[in-house]
Structure formats: structure tokens, C-alpha cells
Scaffold this motif. Structure first.
Motif, PDB file in Angstrom:
ATOM      1  N   ARG A 197       0.843  -1.211   0.000  1.00 24.07           N
ATOM      2  CA  ARG A 197       0.000   0.000   0.000  1.00 24.07           C
ATOM      3  C   ARG A 197       0.871   1.251   0.000  1.00 24.07           C
ATOM      4  O   ARG A 197       0.601   2.209  -0.704  1.00 24.07           O
ATOM      5  CB  ARG A 197      -0.927  -0.005   1.218  1.00 24.07           C
ATOM      6  N   ARG A 198       1.936   1.257   0.810  1.00 21.87           N
ATOM      7  CA  ARG A 198       2.817   2.406   0.876  1.00 21.87           C
ATOM      8  C   ARG A 198       3.481   2.661  -0.472  1.00 21.87           C
ATOM      9  O   ARG A 198       3.534   3.787  -0.959  1.00 21.87           O
ATOM     10  CB  ARG A 198       3.888   2.193   1.948  1.00 21.87           C
ATOM     11  N   HIS A 223       2.360   1.692  -3.369  1.00 17.72           N
ATOM     12  CA  HIS A 223       1.327   2.080  -4.327  1.00 17.72           C
ATOM     13  C   HIS A 223       1.004   3.571  -4.188  1.00 17.72           C
ATOM     14  O   HIS A 223       0.911   4.293  -5.179  1.00 17.72           O
ATOM     15  CB  HIS A 223       0.076   1.233  -4.126  1.00 17.72           C
ATOM     16  N   THR A 224       0.851   4.050  -2.946  1.00 18.17           N
ATOM     17  CA  THR A 224       0.541   5.477  -2.763  1.00 18.17           C
ATOM     18  C   THR A 224       1.747   6.330  -3.135  1.00 18.17           C
ATOM     19  O   THR A 224       1.590   7.409  -3.701  1.00 18.17           O
ATOM     20  CB  THR A 224       0.130   5.775  -1.304  1.00 18.17           C
TER      21      THR A 224
END
Length: 149
Positions: A126-127, A129-130
Motif C-alpha cells: 500500500r505504501r 502504491h501510494t
């Protein structure tokens, strides 16, 4: 006059025996598998040859019979223990020699293993991806400011 004859057909059901222990090795002698017998015979042969050799050397060096037998016993004991462990000891349902090979391969192969938990992987994904989407949006803004379409 017509007569109808009905014959009863006798049906026989055939039964089959389905083997249930397909993945288990066959037992040859005294409940031992071929692998176990081979390991026992090899280990016993090596232990006996070592016994005779050490006994002969100890007597030739001038040791007494009791001392020579004690020395031969001490030389043979590790071979007997390794043979018995290799024959009968299993860890997690796998024979001991397989674990020895895995250990040797792990110590001889170069490389570094990194363990990460599934929770860490999801959070890291997630990190990333963001982080990547932020860079992509910044790049689009820069291109728009410079007149790129």
C-alpha cells in the motif's frame, strides 16, 4: 394363447480392493523397508570392519585384550549411533538423511533469505502504491505546466 416368460437375470456385483497405502514403502523383513535394511547392513558392515581394524591395531601396539576391546568399542559406538539414527529417526515424517542434505545445501548455497510477514507485505505494498501514484500525479502536473499534453 400367448405366454410371456420372464427370466430373472442374476446380477453379480464385482468387488475390488482399493489400495490405501500407495505412498508407503513396502516392508521387507522384520517390518523394515528396503531403505532401512540397506542402511542397517551398511552401518553394521562399517562398524564391524572398524571394530576389527581398531582391535588389531590396539593389540599390535601392545595393549591388553580388555583395553583393546574398550578402545574398539569407543571407536565403533559413534558409527552404531549414526546408523541407528539414520535408520529409525524421522523428523516431520522425513528421513534423517534428507534433513542432512537440506542442511548441507542450505550452508553451501550462496544467498540471503529475508522473511517478511504477510501483514508487512500488504502494508508495504500500500505504501509503495501510494508513493508511486503520488510520483505519477506529480509527473503529470509537471508535464502540464511545461505544456506537455
Amino acid at each position: 394363447m400367448t405366454s410371456t416368460h420372464t427370466t430373472e437375470v442374476s446380477t453379480r456385483r464385482q468387488t475390488y480392493t482399493v489400495p490405501t497405502h500407495i505412498n508407503e514403502p513396502d516392508k521387507l523383513l522384520f517390518g523394515l523397508t528396503a531403505r532401512q535394511l540397506l542402511l542397517l547392513i551398511t552401518g553394521a558392515s562399517l562398524a564391524y570392519a572398524t571394530w576389527l581394524q581398531v582391535l588389531t591395531w590396539a593389540i599390535a601396539w601392545g595393549g591388553g585384550l580388555l583395553w583393546s576391546r574398550g578402545l574398539a568399542f569407543l571407536a565403533v559406538l559413534p558409527l552404531v549411533l549414526v546408523t541407528l539414527a539414520g535408520t529409525f529417526l524421522q523428523i516431520a515424517g522425513r528421513p534423517l538423511e534428507l534433513w542432512v542434505l537440506v542442511w548441507i545445501r542450505a550452508h553451501l548455497s550462496p544467498g540471503t533469505s529475508v522473511w517478511r510477514s504477510a501483514k508487512w507485505d500488504a502494508a508495504e505494498e500500500r505504501r509503495l502504491h501510494t508513493h508511486n501514484s503520488a510520483h505519477t500525479q506529480e509527473g503529470q502536473r509537471d508535464h502540464e505546466q511545461e505544456g506537455w499534453s
